[in-house]
Design a protein around this motif. Structure first.
Motif, mmCIF file in Angstrom:
data_model
loop_
_atom_site.group_PDB
_atom_site.id
_atom_site.type_symbol
_atom_site.label_atom_id
_atom_site.label_comp_id
_atom_site.label_asym_id
_atom_site.label_seq_id
_atom_site.Cartn_x
_atom_site.Cartn_y
_atom_site.Cartn_z
ATOM 1 N N UNK A 2 21.670 66.705 39.730
ATOM 2 C CA UNK A 2 21.408 66.547 38.168
ATOM 3 C C UNK A 2 22.168 65.481 37.553
ATOM 4 N N UNK A 3 21.179 65.203 36.510
ATOM 5 C CA UNK A 3 21.751 63.941 35.727
ATOM 6 C C UNK A 3 22.124 64.397 34.382
ATOM 7 N N UNK A 4 22.894 63.954 33.661
ATOM 8 C CA UNK A 4 23.088 64.446 32.248
ATOM 9 C C UNK A 4 22.709 63.226 31.567
ATOM 10 N N UNK A 5 21.899 63.775 30.488
ATOM 11 C CA UNK A 5 21.227 62.760 29.520
ATOM 12 C C UNK A 5 21.927 62.709 28.158
ATOM 13 N N UNK A 6 22.657 61.778 27.554
ATOM 14 C CA UNK A 6 23.300 61.906 26.321
ATOM 15 C C UNK A 6 22.480 61.143 25.136
ATOM 16 N N UNK A 7 21.895 61.785 24.048
ATOM 17 C CA UNK A 7 21.292 61.055 23.148
ATOM 18 C C UNK A 7 22.150 60.871 21.986
ATOM 19 N N UNK A 8 22.752 59.372 21.862
ATOM 20 C CA UNK A 8 23.629 59.118 20.708
ATOM 21 C C UNK A 8 23.080 58.639 19.424
ATOM 22 N N UNK A 9 21.671 59.138 19.497
ATOM 23 C CA UNK A 9 21.215 58.882 17.991
ATOM 24 C C UNK A 9 21.362 59.964 17.049
ATOM 25 N N UNK A 10 21.542 59.854 15.717
ATOM 26 C CA UNK A 10 21.405 60.918 14.948
ATOM 27 C C UNK A 10 20.043 61.478 14.830
ATOM 28 N N UNK A 11 19.062 61.031 15.186
ATOM 29 C CA UNK A 11 17.561 61.487 15.141
ATOM 30 C C UNK A 11 17.349 62.234 16.397
ATOM 31 N N UNK A 12 17.150 63.320 16.485
ATOM 32 C CA UNK A 12 16.855 64.340 17.558
ATOM 33 C C UNK A 12 15.806 64.035 18.380
ATOM 34 N N UNK A 13 14.515 63.528 17.669
ATOM 35 C CA UNK A 13 13.437 63.335 18.206
ATOM 36 C C UNK A 13 13.054 61.972 18.009
ATOM 37 N N UNK A 14 13.861 61.165 17.980
ATOM 38 C CA UNK A 14 13.564 59.510 17.497
ATOM 39 C C UNK A 14 13.181 58.720 18.700
ATOM 40 N N UNK A 15 13.538 57.616 18.649
ATOM 41 C CA UNK A 15 12.996 56.448 19.533
ATOM 42 C C UNK A 15 14.058 56.617 20.921
ATOM 43 N N UNK A 16 15.215 56.812 20.464
ATOM 44 C CA UNK A 16 16.167 56.888 21.763
ATOM 45 C C UNK A 16 15.821 58.250 22.506
ATOM 46 N N UNK A 17 15.339 59.396 21.873
ATOM 47 C CA UNK A 17 15.088 60.472 22.406
ATOM 48 C C UNK A 17 13.676 60.122 23.241
ATOM 49 N N UNK A 18 12.882 59.310 22.557
ATOM 50 C CA UNK A 18 11.514 59.337 23.420
ATOM 51 C C UNK A 18 11.834 58.572 24.742
ATOM 52 N N UNK A 19 12.740 57.608 24.777
ATOM 53 C CA UNK A 19 13.015 56.712 25.971
ATOM 54 C C UNK A 19 13.643 58.026 26.872
ATOM 55 N N UNK A 20 14.407 58.769 26.431
ATOM 56 C CA UNK A 20 15.346 59.751 27.366
ATOM 57 C C UNK A 20 14.487 60.806 28.064
ATOM 58 N N UNK A 21 13.257 61.188 27.244
ATOM 59 C CA UNK A 21 12.382 61.616 27.638
ATOM 60 C C UNK A 21 11.286 61.496 28.846
ATOM 61 N N UNK A 22 11.256 60.173 28.582
ATOM 62 C CA UNK A 22 10.322 59.264 29.579
ATOM 63 C C UNK A 22 10.960 59.517 30.830
ATOM 64 N N UNK A 23 12.491 59.259 30.961
ATOM 65 C CA UNK A 23 13.314 59.342 31.987
ATOM 66 C C UNK A 23 13.416 60.626 32.474
ATOM 67 N N UNK A 24 13.624 61.771 31.684
ATOM 68 C CA UNK A 24 13.783 63.177 32.132
ATOM 69 C C UNK A 24 12.478 63.366 32.875
ATOM 70 N N UNK A 25 11.207 63.161 32.442
ATOM 71 C CA UNK A 25 10.019 63.514 33.098
ATOM 72 C C UNK A 25 9.985 62.872 34.509
ATOM 73 N N UNK A 26 10.349 61.513 34.378
ATOM 74 C CA UNK A 26 10.382 60.783 35.591
ATOM 75 C C UNK A 26 11.442 61.541 36.679
ATOM 76 N N UNK A 27 12.468 61.569 36.450
ATOM 77 C CA UNK A 27 13.606 62.305 37.242
ATOM 78 C C UNK A 27 12.917 63.822 37.677
ATOM 79 N N UNK A 28 12.164 64.507 36.962
ATOM 80 C CA UNK A 28 11.729 65.498 37.176
ATOM 81 C C UNK A 28 10.569 65.374 38.428
ATOM 82 N N UNK A 29 9.970 64.458 38.228
ATOM 83 C CA UNK A 29 8.946 63.947 39.412
ATOM 84 C C UNK A 29 9.463 63.681 40.727
ATOM 85 N N UNK A 30 10.719 63.014 40.540
ATOM 86 C CA UNK A 30 11.325 62.765 41.779
ATOM 87 C C UNK A 30 12.258 64.154 42.483
#
Ligand SMILES: Cc1cc2nc3c(=O)[nH]c(=O)nc-3n(C[C@H](O)[C@H](O)[C@H](O)COP(=O)(O)O)c2cc1C
Length: 214
Positions: A2-30
């Motif tokens: 398991x990998x912990x992803x920490x979003x340090x932006x105040x925007x829950x669904x903003x740009x940083x979240x979008x980058x982390x989402x891409x990572x989460x999806x790809x981790x899942x594929x792996x």
């Protein structure tokens, strides 16, 4: 694994979240799970340096998510910290959060957990922020996972981030490399080498002070 992803932006669904989402999806594929923690918009107090965590094993400020993240990190093989760039630095709340998260951990506890930082900016300050965040890993015996570029995306909106094709690929390659390394680590059964005894040498030498004072 398991990998912990920490979003340090105040925007829950903003740009940083979008980058982390891409990572989460790809981790899942792996075949690697992830948990996303949002720092959100609550006030996060900075570290007091009171040292109470050395006795308690946790930060004295119990309810703003730092201790919960600490428990989650304990159970994770890797950590990916995401930040929006604020004045060419990590967000203020994330800096306070990470100061307390890392300071309140017993020495060596993060040893050989893999770390990576990802940053999101509109235009500039990404590498300064990236460097800032990587320092938390490199003082904690955490091997830093790299990608095919410094881990940054550019945008003001999530759509901008998705249009940053090179940034998206950088996130995907980072996730692939993180997944590979956590699997490799899980397969390696050798114990960690013993460490030399701890040393704390402040840059004030008492013998020189005494000499100067006569
Ligand atoms: C207080 C503040 C300071 C910012 N400073 C910078 C900066 O130094 N450089 C930059 O390119 N963008 C800066 N931005 C823009 C954001 O970093 C950028 O839009 C980011 O992608 C937003 O990510 P988020 O949606 O996850 O919050 C700033 C935004 C705010 C609110």
């Amino acid at each position: 694994m398991k990998v912990l992803l920490l979003n340090g932006s105040p925007n829950q669904n903003g740009c940083t979240y979008t980058a982390l989402r891409i990572i989460a999806d790809r981790l899942k594929e792996n075949g690697v799970d992830s948990t996303l923690i949002q720092i959100g918009r609550k006030p996060i107090v900075g570290c007091l340096g009171c040292g109470a965590c050395r006795k308690l094993g946790r930060c004295v400020y119990g309810d703003d998510g730092v201790n919960a993240a600490r428990d989650e990190l304990e159970a994770s093989d890797g950590l990916i910290v995401g930040s929006a760039v604020h004045y060419a630095s990590a967000t203020g709340a994330l800096t306070s959060f990470l100061d307390r998260l890392f300071f309140s951990r017993p020495n060596g506890c993060l040893r050989m957990k893999f770390g990576a930082a990802v940053v999101s900016c509109r235009r500039g300050g990404a590498t300064a922020t990236f460097d800032q965040l990587n320092k938390y890993f490199t003082i904690s015996q955490m091997p830093v996972v790299s990608s095919c570029y410094w881990n940054m995306v550019h945008g003001f909106t999530p759509e901008d981030v998705l249009a940053d094709k090179e940034g998206v690929r950088t996130m995907q390659v980072l996730a692939d490399n993180m997944a590979y390394l956590v699997k490799m680590r899980a397969a390696y059964k050798e114990p960690l080498p013993d460490l030399p005894a701890p040393q704390v040498t402040n840059f004030v030498r008492e013998d020189l002070l005494r000499e100067r004072e006569g």
